[in-house]
Design a protein around this motif. Structure first.
Motif, short mmCIF file in Angstrom:
data_model
loop_
_atom_site.label_atom_id
_atom_site.label_comp_id
_atom_site.label_asym_id
_atom_site.label_seq_id
_atom_site.Cartn_x
_atom_site.Cartn_y
_atom_site.Cartn_z
N ALA A 155 -2.35 13.31 -1.83
CA ALA A 155 -2.79 11.38 -2.66
C ALA A 155 -3.30 10.59 -1.12
N PHE A 156 -2.67 10.84 0.10
CA PHE A 156 -1.80 9.92 1.34
C PHE A 156 -3.19 10.17 2.26
N ALA A 183 -5.96 7.64 3.55
CA ALA A 183 -6.08 7.20 4.77
C ALA A 183 -6.94 7.86 5.56
N PRO A 184 -8.20 8.03 5.33
CA PRO A 184 -9.01 8.63 5.51
C PRO A 184 -9.22 9.73 7.32
N LEU A 209 2.07 3.31 8.13
CA LEU A 209 1.37 4.11 6.80
C LEU A 209 1.98 4.88 6.39
N PHE A 210 2.23 5.70 7.14
CA PHE A 210 2.87 6.95 6.33
C PHE A 210 3.79 7.13 5.88
N GLN A 211 5.23 5.74 6.35
CA GLN A 211 6.23 5.22 5.61
C GLN A 211 6.50 5.12 4.48
N GLY A 243 6.99 5.27 -1.18
CA GLY A 243 6.54 4.68 -2.11
C GLY A 243 6.43 5.17 -3.63
N GLN A 244 6.66 6.65 -2.71
CA GLN A 244 6.44 8.03 -3.37
C GLN A 244 8.26 7.90 -4.26
#
Length: 315
Positions: free
Chosen positions: A119-120, A124-125, A285-287, A292-293
Motif C-alpha cells: 500500500a505504501f 509513493a511511486p 512520508l513513511f513515518q 496511519g497503520q
C-alpha cells in the motif's frame, strides 16, 4: 568524517585480493579479472605494503592465505558486498527522486510490515525503498539508514524517537497442548518457550497473574520471535507472543490462546530518525504512513497495531 587517505583501500585492489584468496592462485585470479599475472602480484604487494601485513604465503606453485590474511578476508568480503549493495541501490533508484533506506526488526518486518508495504509503495511511486533487518540498535553514522523501527526505550544517540505502539503478548499453544490445559494441566506444569532478549517475560506473566512458578525460566530459548512461533506451532511448548505476530496462526487454528488475559510488555515500538536526516521528505512520508497503520483497540489499552486490510489478508 576525517579519514586518512593513505588508509583508504582501493576497491580494485581488494577485489584482486579476494579473487586470489578464493582461487589460491594468482594466474587464475588474473584470468578472472582480465589482468596479467604480474599485475595481480603487484596489487597484492601494494596491499601488503599499505597494510604492513603479509597476506599470502608462497608454497610451491600455489599461494595460500597467511593467518593474518585469513582474518583479513571476511572483512574485505563484507566491504565489497556493501559497496556492491550501495551501487545496486543507487542504480535501482534510477530517476526516482527520493531514496529511502529503512531498518526494521526481523520478525516485525516479516510478519507485520511487509504484508502492508504494498500500500505504501503504491501511494509513493517516487520513493526508492530499501528494507533491511537489524536485530539490535546500531549507529546511524556507520549504517546510512533514513529511519529505523525500534523496540525498547525512546532513547537512541543522535536520533529522535516517535512512539508507534505498545506491545501486547498472549500465551498460545499448539492445539494438542491447549487441549491438555483444558483437561487440567496448568501453565506452570507445561513446557515453555523463551526469547533470549526478554528472559523475564514468563516470570512477569506469572507475577501479574499472582501464580507462583517453581521455575519460570525453564524451557528452550530462541533469539527471535519467528523461531519461537515455529517451535510453538510444532508443539514444543507454550509461548508468550505479541498478538500482531500470530494473527495468521490463530486464524487458521495452528496456535490457540490458552488465556483470555493479555499482558502489555515493559517497552514499546518507536520510529527512529537520525537528527541529521530529519529533513528527509521520504522518511517523513513513511513515518506518517506507519502511524496511519496504527489504530486504537479496546478502551484502556495503549495504541495497538492495526489489523491487516482485507486486501492484505486475501491471497
Amino acid at each position: 568524517m576525517n579519514m586518512q587517505r593513505r588508509l583508504v583501500p582501493d576497491i580494485s585492489t581488494l577485489q584482486t585480493f579476494e579473487c586470489a584468496a578464493r582461487h589460491g592462485n594468482f594466474t587464475r585470479a588474473a584470468e578472472e579479472l582480465s589482468l596479467t599475472q604480474s599485475a595481480v602480484s603487484r596489487q597484492i604487494r601494494d596491499l601488503e605494503a599499505q597494510t604492513g601485513l603479509r597476506l599470502f604465503e608462497r608454497v610451491r606453485q600455489r599461494v595460500v592465505l597467511s593467518e593474518t590474511g585469513e582474518r583479513f578476508l571476511p572483512e574485505v568480503r563484507e566491504l565489497l558486498a556493501r559497496a556492491e549493495r550501495m551501487m545496486i541501490g543507487a542504480m535501482a533508484a534510477g530517476q526516482r527522486r527520493q531514496p529511502l533506506r529503512v531498518a526494521t526488526l526481523p520478525t516485525f518486518g516479516t510478519r507485520w510490515l511487509i504484508p502492508r508495504l504494498g500500500a505504501f509503495a503504491a501511494s509513493a511511486p517516487d520513493v526508492a525503498l530499501t528494507i533491511e533487518s537489524r536485530g539490535q540498535p546500531f549507529s546511524f553514522d556507520e549504517d546510512n539508514f533514513d529511519l529505523a523501527i525500534h523496540y525498547g526505550q525512546p532513547s537512541w544517540p543522535g536520533a529522535v524517537a516517535t512512539f508507534l505502539c505498545s506491545e501486547v503478548v498472549v500465551p498460545v499453544a499448539a492445539p494438542f497442548l491447549a487441549a491438555r490445559l483444558q483437561r487440567g494441566q496448568t501453565l506452570e506444569d507445561s513446557p515453555r518457550l523463551h526469547l533470549t532478549t526478554r528472559p523475564k517475560l514468563w516470570q512477569d506473566w506469572f507475577d501479574r497473574e499472582g501464580e507462583g512458578a517453581r521455575d519460570a525460566y525453564n524451557g528452550i530459548r530462541f533469539d527471535q520471535f519467528s523461531m519461537i512461533i515455529s517451535a510453538a506451532v510444532a508443539g514444543m511448548g507454550l509461548a508468550l507472543l505479541p498478538s500482531y505476530l500470530i494473527e495468521d496462526e490463530i486464524a487458521r487454528g495452528a496456535l490457540i490462546p490458552v488465556s483470555d488475559r493479555a499482558m502489555a510488555t515493559e517497552y514499546s515500538y518507536y520510529i527512529v530518525q537520525p537528527e541529521r536526516k530529519r529533513t528527509s521528505k521520504a522518511a517523513e512520508l513513511f513515518q506518517d504512513w506507519l502511524l496511519g497503520q496504527v489504530t486504537r483497540r479496546e478502551p484502556g489499552m495503549e495504541k495497538g497495531l492495526s489489523e491487516p486490510a482485507a486486501q492484505d489478508r486475501e491471497g
